[in-house]
Design an enzyme around this catalytic site. Sequence first.
Site, short mmCIF file in Angstrom:
data_model
loop_
_atom_site.label_atom_id
_atom_site.label_comp_id
_atom_site.label_asym_id
_atom_site.label_seq_id
_atom_site.Cartn_x
_atom_site.Cartn_y
_atom_site.Cartn_z
N GLY A 29 0.85 -1.20 0.00
CA GLY A 29 0.00 0.00 0.00
C GLY A 29 0.88 1.24 0.00
N VAL A 31 -0.45 -5.30 11.16
CA VAL A 31 -1.51 -5.96 11.95
C VAL A 31 -1.06 -7.31 12.51
CG1 VAL A 31 -3.39 -4.76 10.77
CG2 VAL A 31 -2.67 -7.02 9.94
N SER A 33 -2.99 -7.45 2.67
CA SER A 33 -2.20 -8.58 2.14
C SER A 33 -1.62 -8.18 0.79
CB SER A 33 -3.07 -9.84 1.91
OG SER A 33 -2.26 -10.88 1.37
N GLY A 86 -9.71 -11.13 16.78
CA GLY A 86 -9.66 -10.85 18.22
C GLY A 86 -10.14 -9.45 18.51
N ALA A 137 -11.24 -10.10 3.43
CA ALA A 137 -11.03 -10.06 1.98
C ALA A 137 -10.36 -11.37 1.59
CB ALA A 137 -10.16 -8.87 1.60
N TYR A 156 0.11 -17.51 -0.47
CA TYR A 156 -1.09 -16.67 -0.53
C TYR A 156 -2.34 -17.52 -0.43
CZ TYR A 156 -4.25 -13.03 -2.42
OH TYR A 156 -5.25 -12.11 -2.60
N LYS A 211 -4.93 -17.55 2.79
CA LYS A 211 -6.33 -17.11 2.67
C LYS A 211 -7.30 -18.25 3.02
CE LYS A 211 -5.97 -12.76 1.19
NZ LYS A 211 -6.46 -11.63 1.98
N TYR A 237 -14.12 -18.37 14.56
CA TYR A 237 -14.55 -17.29 15.47
C TYR A 237 -16.07 -17.12 15.42
CZ TYR A 237 -10.14 -15.54 17.29
OH TYR A 237 -8.97 -15.42 17.99
N ARG A 246 1.00 -7.50 -12.20
CA ARG A 246 -0.17 -8.22 -12.71
C ARG A 246 -0.43 -7.86 -14.17
NH1 ARG A 246 -4.11 -8.13 -7.50
NH2 ARG A 246 -3.08 -6.17 -7.13
N1 UDP Z 1 0.15 -12.43 -17.20
C1 UDP Z 1 0.73 -12.24 -18.44
N2 UDP Z 1 1.62 -11.23 -18.58
C2 UDP Z 1 1.96 -10.39 -17.58
C3 UDP Z 1 1.35 -10.58 -16.31
C4 UDP Z 1 0.46 -11.61 -16.16
O1 UDP Z 1 0.45 -12.97 -19.40
O2 UDP Z 1 2.78 -9.48 -17.81
C5 UDP Z 1 -0.83 -13.51 -17.07
C6 UDP Z 1 -0.60 -14.44 -15.89
O3 UDP Z 1 0.30 -15.46 -16.25
C7 UDP Z 1 -1.99 -14.94 -15.63
C8 UDP Z 1 -2.89 -13.78 -16.01
O4 UDP Z 1 -2.09 -12.94 -16.83
O5 UDP Z 1 -2.30 -16.03 -16.47
C9 UDP Z 1 -3.39 -12.97 -14.83
O6 UDP Z 1 -2.29 -12.71 -14.02
P1 UDP Z 1 -2.28 -11.66 -12.85
O7 UDP Z 1 -0.87 -11.56 -12.38
O8 UDP Z 1 -2.96 -10.42 -13.28
O9 UDP Z 1 -3.16 -12.27 -11.68
P2 UDP Z 1 -3.66 -13.73 -11.27
O10 UDP Z 1 -5.03 -13.80 -11.80
O11 UDP Z 1 -2.76 -14.79 -11.87
O12 UDP Z 1 -3.58 -13.69 -9.79
#
Ligand code: UDP
Length: 308
Positions: free
Chosen positions: A33, A54, A72, A99, A111, A142, A146, A156, A183
């Site tokens: 963040g 946290v 996260s 808690g 989330a 991750y 989760k 809880y 991403r």
């Molecule tokens: N991806 C991709 N190129 C990038 C980043 C991600 O092709 O530069 C692909 C990644 O392999 C996945 C999809 O896009 O199949 C979505 O990836 P992201 O990291 O957005 O999130 P995810 O849904 O996997 O948590």
Amino acid sequence: MVSGGAGFIGSHLCDALLERGLAVLALDNFITGSPGNVKHIEASPDFELRQLDVNTGVFLDGDVRYVLHFASPASPPQYGANPIHTLKVGTVGTMNMLGLARAKGATFMLASTSEIYGDPLVHPQPESYWGNVNPIGPRGCYDEAKRCAEAYAMAYHRAHHVDTRIVRIFNTHGPRMQVSDGRAVPNFMAQAIRGEPITVYGDGAQTRSLCYVSDLVRGVLEWLDRGDELPVNLGNPEEVTVLELARTIIRLAGSRSEIVHGDLPEDDPKQRRPDIARAQRLIGWRPEVGLEDGLSRTLEYFRSVESA
Ligand code: UDP
């Protein structure tokens, strides 16, 4: 109280809570963040941002009505780079937040994520599907954190009767996503704007379903008001292949970027699409912003960041 309140979704949630007339305390350790995400509300008398992890425990004076646990790392490269922290915030952090909710008699919301379905063998994914997760792969920190967080929330609820909610958030995009979070949406948009090659991992046949952040936050608040303790999927069922996503972003950006293919990350889910029948039935929620409309809005944000 919003943990991860200076994060991408957390900061939009703070905005929406302030609009409801609530006083908001945002906690964030700024691993992913950033104070910049809440700069526009920092002068509000109803808003406070505190730098705090946290996982170390949170003790607050006064009444707390909602404890919303949105802290996260959430992008695969970021949780891959912070695996132990990611495990802790999903487990220890969730326990601390529960808690706090118990001590204050507050409603707790977790989330959660579509990642709890792993590389799903059922498609689209209903909440009743238990998932296909590799606990020891690079996404395990991750996904399993989760899953453990969901188990904590249910424990809880059952043992201490805490009023709990679990929202399973599918891929979401919008302003305040980090350009460098790794991403698909930020990568493709930054690459398209800069005229750099668009990096599609694998052949791009894997699918995702992208929700615009305003739709998501509306669903989160409606679920907070009227949902039950069992998990609910929140996401947009409009499914695209990653290759289609890359082509759409190139077109919307008016870019000349070419598409290049890289290696598919280990355990990358091949398909993902929420079954949102439960949210529709219980709270009448469904996304309103279409894929291209949403992508255009997010693109506008990345253009403003890139030109700043
Ligand atoms: N991806 C991709 N190129 C990038 C980043 C991600 O092709 O530069 C692909 C990644 O392999 C996945 C999809 O896009 O199949 C979505 O990836 P992201 O990291 O957005 O999130 P995810 O849904 O996997 O948590």
